[in-house]
Design an enzyme around this catalytic site. Structure first.
Site, mmCIF file in Angstrom:
data_model
loop_
_atom_site.group_PDB
_atom_site.id
_atom_site.type_symbol
_atom_site.label_atom_id
_atom_site.label_comp_id
_atom_site.label_asym_id
_atom_site.label_seq_id
_atom_site.Cartn_x
_atom_site.Cartn_y
_atom_site.Cartn_z
ATOM 1 C CD GLU A 1 -2.815 -1.167 2.456
ATOM 2 O OE1 GLU A 1 -2.767 -0.192 3.234
ATOM 3 O OE2 GLU A 1 -3.606 -2.113 2.604
ATOM 4 C CD GLU B 1 -4.255 -5.783 4.800
ATOM 5 O OE1 GLU B 1 -5.086 -4.839 4.894
ATOM 6 O OE2 GLU B 1 -3.102 -5.722 5.271
#
Length: 345
Positions: free
Chosen positions: A157, A270
């Site tokens: 990320e 995720e």
């Protein structure tokens, strides 16, 4: 699109102990999950791509501080099956896989190791070699202790960490990622299957540097996103292809990945559903939508659920309601997620 066709052919070519515990419940669970696997024609490629369906994974109880093996076993009892992938997190000079993580992998399970190599340095500094000693120590540890294949994502990320001009530009990220992977490989780490993990939020796609974040096919084996079912998500389709009126040109992450990386497997590294006040059946309905819609996303080859009572924006445990827990357990037993055995090496 030729590359996508090649990937489809590859994926379809062949058809579709943990440590001892004093807990009687854990022992019984282990006996059940160590039964001989059923015979299947589905296999796993060198880059850990399942030739049938997708891996079923979990990041269990991440913020609790509990030991990984017990967290995994507890999560598996709750969902009624063994995880194919277990997501673990490391930073800085931590060495991995730890003894506990090696015990998890003996399940057999695949580890997805999420590593931020240098929270104490900029990306530009890492790319210049300022933490090479740290990378080299890790490489030596892995080659001595863990011969099995595992997934490795480097500084996941990155979008919300980009700060051009401060050593955190997209160019700096690419240089950092490439340097870390290349140095690990040069020092003998040949068993890491590399993953580039995006956030999966459409606002970042509007940034002028967004397309420049990708490190390159030679150092990235899988691409991944980390989407969550926020207030604007109604089902699985709207989670993996989030769009927003203020970004009318954005097609959604899955669609973008199909066009940008047609030859790469996609991992949902995720994902999670938050509690919704006034909508106690949301998690049940959301998990049911995954079962209905997953076949529409054949490039997705792994789903790894983030299961935590204290995730940054809420409770993502899958079984906060009985109906949600049943729907999640049913989802994990879908043929899409049970066709391929985890390799033992």
């Amino acid at each position: 699109m030729a590359a996508l066709a090649g990937l489809a052919v590859l994926m379809g070519a062949v058809g579709c102990s943990a440590a001892n515990s004093t807990s009687r419940g854990v022992g019984t669970y282990l006996e059940q999950t160590h039964r001989p696997p059923r015979v299947t024609s589905c296999v796993v490629t060198e880059k850990l791509i399942p030739t049938c369906g997708a891996w079923w994974g979990i990041a269990p109880d991440v913020f609790s501080g509990r030991r990984p093996l017990q967290s995994v076993l507890t999560a598996e009892r709750r969902m009624g099956r063994r995880a194919d992938i277990v997501h673990v997190y490391h930073r800085g000079d931590e060495l991995f896989p730890t003894p506990q993580e090696r015990a998890v992998a003996r399940g057999p399970r695949l580890l997805l190791v999420n590593w931020k190599p240098a929270p104490d340095r900029t990306w530009a500094q890492v790319a210049r070699g300022e933490v090479d000693d740290r990378i080299d120590r890790l490489a030596g540890y892995i080659t001595r202790t863990f011969p099995g294949r595992f997934f490795l994502t480097i500084h996941h990320e990155p979008e919300d960490d980009v700060r051009p001009g401060e050593g955190y530009s997209a160019t700096d990220y690419v240089a950092m990622y490439r340097h870390v992977v290349s140095r690990l490989r040069a020092r003998g780490v040949q068993n890491a299957v590399t993953v580039m993990t995006y956030m999966g939020a459409p606002n970042w796609a509007s940034k002028p540097w967004f397309e420049s974040l990708y490190p390159g096919d030679d150092v990235v084996d899988w691409v991944a996103i980390d989407p969550y079912a926020d207030s604007m998500v109604t089902d699985f389709a709207s989670m993996v292809n989030k769009t927003r009126p203020e970004y009318p040109q954005w097609p959604g992450f899955y669609r973008w990945m199909q066009g940008r990386f047609p030859g790469k497997p996609i991992m949902i590294a995720e994902w999670g559903a938050f509690e919704r006040s006034g909508s106690p059946r949301f998690k049940r309905d959301f998990f049911t939508s995954v079962a209905r819609q997953i076949d529409d996303y054949p490039q997705i080859k792994a789903l790894v659920y983030f299961d935590s009572p204290v995730a940054p924006r809420g409770d993502t445990r899958f079984d906060t309601t009985p109906s949600g827990g049943r729907a999640f357990a049913d989802l994990g037993r879908e043929p899409e997620f049970s066709g391929t055995r985890v390799p033992t090496r």
